[in-house]
Write a protein that holds these residues in place. Structure first.
Motif, PDB file in Angstrom:
ATOM      1  N   HIS A  48       0.837  -1.207   0.000  1.00  8.66           N
ATOM      2  CA  HIS A  48       0.000   0.000   0.000  1.00  8.66           C
ATOM      3  C   HIS A  48       0.873   1.258   0.000  1.00  8.66           C
ATOM      4  O   HIS A  48       0.561   2.230  -0.685  1.00  8.66           O
ATOM      5  CB  HIS A  48      -0.940   0.013   1.200  1.00  8.66           C
ATOM      6  CG  HIS A  48      -2.041  -0.983   1.115  1.00  8.66           C
ATOM      7  ND1 HIS A  48      -2.952  -1.020   0.082  1.00  8.66           N
ATOM      8  CD2 HIS A  48      -2.377  -2.010   1.923  1.00  8.66           C
ATOM      9  CE1 HIS A  48      -3.793  -2.010   0.257  1.00  8.66           C
ATOM     10  NE2 HIS A  48      -3.463  -2.640   1.371  1.00  8.66           N
ATOM     11  N   GLU A  51       2.342   1.732  -3.516  1.00 12.66           N
ATOM     12  CA  GLU A  51       1.316   2.226  -4.441  1.00 12.66           C
ATOM     13  C   GLU A  51       1.019   3.699  -4.193  1.00 12.66           C
ATOM     14  O   GLU A  51       0.860   4.478  -5.139  1.00 12.66           O
ATOM     15  CB  GLU A  51       0.053   1.380  -4.308  1.00 12.66           C
ATOM     16  CG  GLU A  51       0.221  -0.020  -4.854  1.00 12.66           C
ATOM     17  CD  GLU A  51      -0.944  -0.938  -4.526  1.00 12.66           C
ATOM     18  OE1 GLU A  51      -1.935  -0.486  -3.915  1.00 12.66           O
ATOM     19  OE2 GLU A  51      -0.856  -2.128  -4.864  1.00 12.66           O
ATOM     20  N   TYR A  52       0.964   4.095  -2.918  1.00 18.16           N
ATOM     21  CA  TYR A  52       0.695   5.493  -2.566  1.00 18.16           C
ATOM     22  C   TYR A  52       1.796   6.408  -3.102  1.00 18.16           C
ATOM     23  O   TYR A  52       1.513   7.434  -3.733  1.00 18.16           O
ATOM     24  CB  TYR A  52       0.569   5.641  -1.051  1.00 18.16           C
ATOM     25  CG  TYR A  52       0.512   7.082  -0.601  1.00 18.16           C
ATOM     26  CD1 TYR A  52      -0.650   7.837  -0.743  1.00 18.16           C
ATOM     27  CD2 TYR A  52       1.626   7.704  -0.052  1.00 18.16           C
ATOM     28  CE1 TYR A  52      -0.702   9.163  -0.344  1.00 18.16           C
ATOM     29  CE2 TYR A  52       1.591   9.027   0.348  1.00 18.16           C
ATOM     30  CZ  TYR A  52       0.422   9.755   0.195  1.00 18.16           C
ATOM     31  OH  TYR A  52       0.380  11.070   0.582  1.00 18.16           O
ATOM     32  N   VAL A  53       3.039   6.022  -2.867  1.00 18.48           N
ATOM     33  CA  VAL A  53       4.162   6.842  -3.314  1.00 18.48           C
ATOM     34  C   VAL A  53       4.186   6.939  -4.836  1.00 18.48           C
ATOM     35  O   VAL A  53       4.392   8.021  -5.399  1.00 18.48           O
ATOM     36  CB  VAL A  53       5.500   6.292  -2.770  1.00 18.48           C
ATOM     37  CG1 VAL A  53       6.686   6.980  -3.429  1.00 18.48           C
ATOM     38  CG2 VAL A  53       5.562   6.467  -1.259  1.00 18.48           C
ATOM     39  N   LYS A  55       1.694   6.632  -6.932  1.00 19.12           N
ATOM     40  CA  LYS A  55       0.562   7.440  -7.396  1.00 19.12           C
ATOM     41  C   LYS A  55       0.806   8.922  -7.097  1.00 19.12           C
ATOM     42  O   LYS A  55       0.581   9.780  -7.945  1.00 19.12           O
ATOM     43  CB  LYS A  55      -0.721   6.972  -6.707  1.00 19.12           C
ATOM     44  CG  LYS A  55      -1.946   7.712  -7.160  1.00 19.12           C
ATOM     45  CD  LYS A  55      -3.202   7.165  -6.500  1.00 19.12           C
ATOM     46  CE  LYS A  55      -4.423   7.932  -6.924  1.00 19.12           C
ATOM     47  NZ  LYS A  55      -5.640   7.443  -6.266  1.00 19.12           N
ATOM     48  N   LYS A  56       1.274   9.208  -5.888  1.00 19.50           N
ATOM     49  CA  LYS A  56       1.510  10.587  -5.478  1.00 19.50           C
ATOM     50  C   LYS A  56       2.559  11.252  -6.361  1.00 19.50           C
ATOM     51  O   LYS A  56       2.442  12.435  -6.700  1.00 19.50           O
ATOM     52  CB  LYS A  56       1.961  10.613  -4.018  1.00 19.50           C
ATOM     53  CG  LYS A  56       2.244  11.988  -3.500  1.00 19.50           C
ATOM     54  CD  LYS A  56       2.703  11.942  -2.055  1.00 19.50           C
ATOM     55  CE  LYS A  56       3.030  13.345  -1.594  1.00 19.50           C
ATOM     56  NZ  LYS A  56       4.093  13.393  -0.636  1.00 19.50           N
ATOM     57  N   ASN A  57       3.590  10.523  -6.754  1.00 21.45           N
ATOM     58  CA  ASN A  57       4.695  11.088  -7.522  1.00 21.45           C
ATOM     59  C   ASN A  57       4.645  10.766  -9.005  1.00 21.45           C
ATOM     60  O   ASN A  57       5.625  10.966  -9.720  1.00 21.45           O
ATOM     61  CB  ASN A  57       6.018  10.615  -6.934  1.00 21.45           C
ATOM     62  CG  ASN A  57       6.228  11.114  -5.530  1.00 21.45           C
ATOM     63  OD1 ASN A  57       5.907  12.254  -5.204  1.00 21.45           O
ATOM     64  ND2 ASN A  57       6.754  10.259  -4.661  1.00 21.45           N
ATOM     65  N   GLU A  59       3.332  12.209 -11.603  1.00 25.57           N
ATOM     66  CA  GLU A  59       3.645  13.328 -12.490  1.00 25.57           C
ATOM     67  C   GLU A  59       5.137  13.612 -12.500  1.00 25.57           C
ATOM     68  O   GLU A  59       5.738  13.831 -13.551  1.00 25.57           O
ATOM     69  CB  GLU A  59       2.863  14.575 -12.071  1.00 25.57           C
ATOM     70  CG  GLU A  59       3.134  15.812 -12.906  1.00 25.57           C
ATOM     71  CD  GLU A  59       2.748  15.646 -14.386  1.00 25.57           C
ATOM     72  OE1 GLU A  59       3.308  16.378 -15.228  1.00 25.57           O
ATOM     73  OE2 GLU A  59       1.892  14.786 -14.699  1.00 25.57           O
ATOM     74  N   TYR A  61       7.576  11.485 -11.850  1.00 24.38           N
ATOM     75  CA  TYR A  61       8.231  10.398 -12.561  1.00 24.38           C
ATOM     76  C   TYR A  61       8.060  10.549 -14.079  1.00 24.38           C
ATOM     77  O   TYR A  61       8.976  10.278 -14.845  1.00 24.38           O
ATOM     78  CB  TYR A  61       7.704   9.037 -12.098  1.00 24.38           C
ATOM     79  CG  TYR A  61       7.949   8.738 -10.639  1.00 24.38           C
ATOM     80  CD1 TYR A  61       9.092   9.176  -9.983  1.00 24.38           C
ATOM     81  CD2 TYR A  61       7.019   8.030  -9.908  1.00 24.38           C
ATOM     82  CE1 TYR A  61       9.307   8.911  -8.641  1.00 24.38           C
ATOM     83  CE2 TYR A  61       7.231   7.731  -8.557  1.00 24.38           C
ATOM     84  CZ  TYR A  61       8.372   8.183  -7.930  1.00 24.38           C
ATOM     85  OH  TYR A  61       8.575   7.910  -6.608  1.00 24.38           O
TER      86      TYR A  61
END
Length: 65
Positions: A48, A51-53, A55-57, A59, A61
């Motif tokens: 989890h 996946e959070y990191v 999704k958060k980053n 853009e 990446y």
């Protein structure tokens, strides 16, 4: 497969037996299920977080690619 022996106070054993009886399983099966759940949690928590990191980053990446 290995066997582990644990010592429980009488009140905790009684509670374990009560819950197992309610679930129509043996106390041993209940303990085994609890251990399996505990061992699976760190992997789920890590997944989890990953996946959070991502999704958060996402853009950032994309820009760096």
């Amino acid at each position: 497969m290995h066997t582990i022996t644990i010592t429980l106070p009488n009140d905790r054993l009684a509670k374990l037996q009560e819950i197992a009886a309610r679930l129509h399983i043996s106390p041993e099966e209940l303990v085994r299920a609890g251990v399996e759940d505990l061992l699976a949690r760190p992997e789920e928590t890590c997944q989890h977080a990953i996946e959070y990191v991502l999704k958060k980053n996402a853009e950032l990446y994309r820009r760096l690619a």
